[in-house]
Design a protein around this motif. Sequence first.
Motif, PDB file in Angstrom:
ATOM      1  N   GLN A  18      -1.786  -0.538  -5.258  1.00  0.00           N
ATOM      2  CA  GLN A  18      -1.248   0.070  -4.050  1.00  0.00           C
ATOM      3  C   GLN A  18       0.277   0.208  -4.126  1.00  0.00           C
ATOM      4  O   GLN A  18       0.834   1.246  -3.764  1.00  0.00           O
ATOM      5  N   SER A  19       0.949  -0.820  -4.603  1.00  0.00           N
ATOM      6  CA  SER A  19       2.409  -0.784  -4.698  1.00  0.00           C
ATOM      7  C   SER A  19       2.866   0.288  -5.674  1.00  0.00           C
ATOM      8  O   SER A  19       3.857   0.998  -5.427  1.00  0.00           O
ATOM      9  N   ARG A  20       2.143   0.437  -6.757  1.00  0.00           N
ATOM     10  CA  ARG A  20       2.513   1.435  -7.762  1.00  0.00           C
ATOM     11  C   ARG A  20       2.293   2.853  -7.216  1.00  0.00           C
ATOM     12  O   ARG A  20       3.117   3.745  -7.433  1.00  0.00           O
ATOM     13  N   ALA A  21       1.196   3.045  -6.510  1.00  0.00           N
ATOM     14  CA  ALA A  21       0.922   4.366  -5.942  1.00  0.00           C
ATOM     15  C   ALA A  21       1.983   4.747  -4.918  1.00  0.00           C
ATOM     16  O   ALA A  21       2.473   5.883  -4.902  1.00  0.00           O
ATOM     17  N   GLU A  22       2.355   3.819  -4.072  1.00  0.00           N
ATOM     18  CA  GLU A  22       3.375   4.087  -3.059  1.00  0.00           C
ATOM     19  C   GLU A  22       4.731   4.340  -3.693  1.00  0.00           C
ATOM     20  O   GLU A  22       5.507   5.187  -3.220  1.00  0.00           O
ATOM     21  N   CYS A  23       5.025   3.632  -4.768  1.00  0.00           N
ATOM     22  CA  CYS A  23       6.281   3.854  -5.487  1.00  0.00           C
ATOM     23  C   CYS A  23       6.333   5.280  -6.030  1.00  0.00           C
ATOM     24  O   CYS A  23       7.353   5.978  -5.901  1.00  0.00           O
ATOM     25  N   ARG A  24       5.240   5.718  -6.629  1.00  0.00           N
ATOM     26  CA  ARG A  24       5.206   7.061  -7.218  1.00  0.00           C
ATOM     27  C   ARG A  24       5.278   8.145  -6.150  1.00  0.00           C
ATOM     28  O   ARG A  24       5.841   9.219  -6.377  1.00  0.00           O
ATOM     29  N   GLU A  25       4.702   7.855  -4.975  1.00  0.00           N
ATOM     30  CA  GLU A  25       4.722   8.832  -3.884  1.00  0.00           C
ATOM     31  C   GLU A  25       6.023   8.784  -3.091  1.00  0.00           C
ATOM     32  O   GLU A  25       6.283   9.653  -2.261  1.00  0.00           O
ATOM     33  N   GLY A  26       6.840   7.749  -3.348  1.00  0.00           N
ATOM     34  CA  GLY A  26       8.097   7.614  -2.624  1.00  0.00           C
ATOM     35  C   GLY A  26       7.930   7.214  -1.181  1.00  0.00           C
ATOM     36  O   GLY A  26       8.787   7.522  -0.344  1.00  0.00           O
ATOM     37  N   ALA A  27       6.829   6.518  -0.870  1.00  0.00           N
ATOM     38  CA  ALA A  27       6.573   6.149   0.523  1.00  0.00           C
ATOM     39  C   ALA A  27       6.064   4.714   0.626  1.00  0.00           C
ATOM     40  O   ALA A  27       4.935   4.482   1.062  1.00  0.00           O
ATOM     41  N   PRO A  28       6.873   3.727   0.232  1.00  0.00           N
ATOM     42  CA  PRO A  28       6.413   2.339   0.334  1.00  0.00           C
ATOM     43  C   PRO A  28       6.271   1.910   1.787  1.00  0.00           C
ATOM     44  O   PRO A  28       7.015   2.369   2.661  1.00  0.00           O
ATOM     45  N   VAL A  29       5.299   1.075   2.065  1.00  0.00           N
ATOM     46  CA  VAL A  29       5.080   0.551   3.405  1.00  0.00           C
ATOM     47  C   VAL A  29       5.656  -0.853   3.531  1.00  0.00           C
ATOM     48  O   VAL A  29       6.270  -1.194   4.528  1.00  0.00           O
ATOM     49  N   ALA A  30       5.476  -1.683   2.524  1.00  0.00           N
ATOM     50  CA  ALA A  30       5.902  -3.071   2.611  1.00  0.00           C
ATOM     51  C   ALA A  30       7.417  -3.200   2.482  1.00  0.00           C
ATOM     52  O   ALA A  30       8.079  -2.414   1.810  1.00  0.00           O
TER      53      ALA A  30
END
Length: 358
Positions: free
Chosen positions: A83-95
């Motif tokens: 999940q963290s890697r996907a959000e990093c690649r999408e440029g939209a981290p939640v945490a």
Amino acid sequence: MKDTQCKSIAFGLWMLAAFNLPVTAAEPELVVQYGAAAAEQIFIVRSTADISVFAPVVEAFLETRSGLTLIYEQWGSNDLYTQSRAECREGAPVADVVISSGVHQMVKLVNEACAQSHVSRETEQLPAALRWRDELWGISREPAVVIYNQDLVPPAEVPKSRFDLLDLLRPANTPYAGRVATYDIERSGLGYLFAFVDAQEASTFGALQEAFVRTQAVRSCCSSDIIRSVADGRYLIAYNVLGSYAQGYQQQDDRIGIVLPTDYTLVLSRALMIPKGANNGAAAADFLDFLLSPDGRRVLRQALLISPLLETEEGAEGETLSSTALRPIGLSPALMVARDQLTRETFLKRWRVTFPGP
């Protein structure tokens, strides 16, 4: 955990929606909300640490901060990494903060530019092995231990080392056949890390794999499941269990015995990262500095996340470990070898021979 602070997973997910925060595709195991819902700021911590263990740390931090709602998400290490890697690649981290026992996965995330830096008096006092690029920090000190059922394993048969464990499994009619457990390294990032480091560290690794195959050792996903099953007598011995959880369980159930292997004991430091683009980077920095401060270290010790066994270098069986028997797992690019796709698949293929089946 206080009733006024702890809510169910349903309420935690409602909180995410109420503050226009996206609910992730991969779901956490548990969501807990601390502080008032009307607080000025939202602060999201994602972690592999069981909230039952980490709650006192969260509560102590919140005593230093007002106007903050902290949402704690408990994740499995593999899902947290994905999940963290996907959000990093999408440029939209939640945490705002990510904490994981799968430290090899965290090194990979930092290497892929998924973290932001922070420098403070507290971070600069960390040993170099527990601070990488000023973007990843080791916050705990937890041994990988052998646990056993004290009612069912005779004192003379308690394995003090890997060599002792091999001796127990060697006889054709060993009573430990089918009753030794360890992590399922395909489901547990921590289990994979311990096994991978073992393979590099120990001359006994190949022999242990052969003994596990021959005696039909059992694999399990989670520390809590393994420890509970040893206490109940389903398993007699478990290998490479996280010592902080084992010691916490032992305080409530004296059927659990703990051994720090005398040949060597791996020492884990959970890794903390502040994701790039975190919504509340200021609170994340304060949280990290608190964990590294004297007050934070005191609370981590009380939670057994800084193990008293290691601080005295004395095992639960009363044998003192030499400093050379401790093998800290440092935060460095060397851990990325464990995340290399070909290396990982080759290692898992060999492990599947040890534990065939679904």
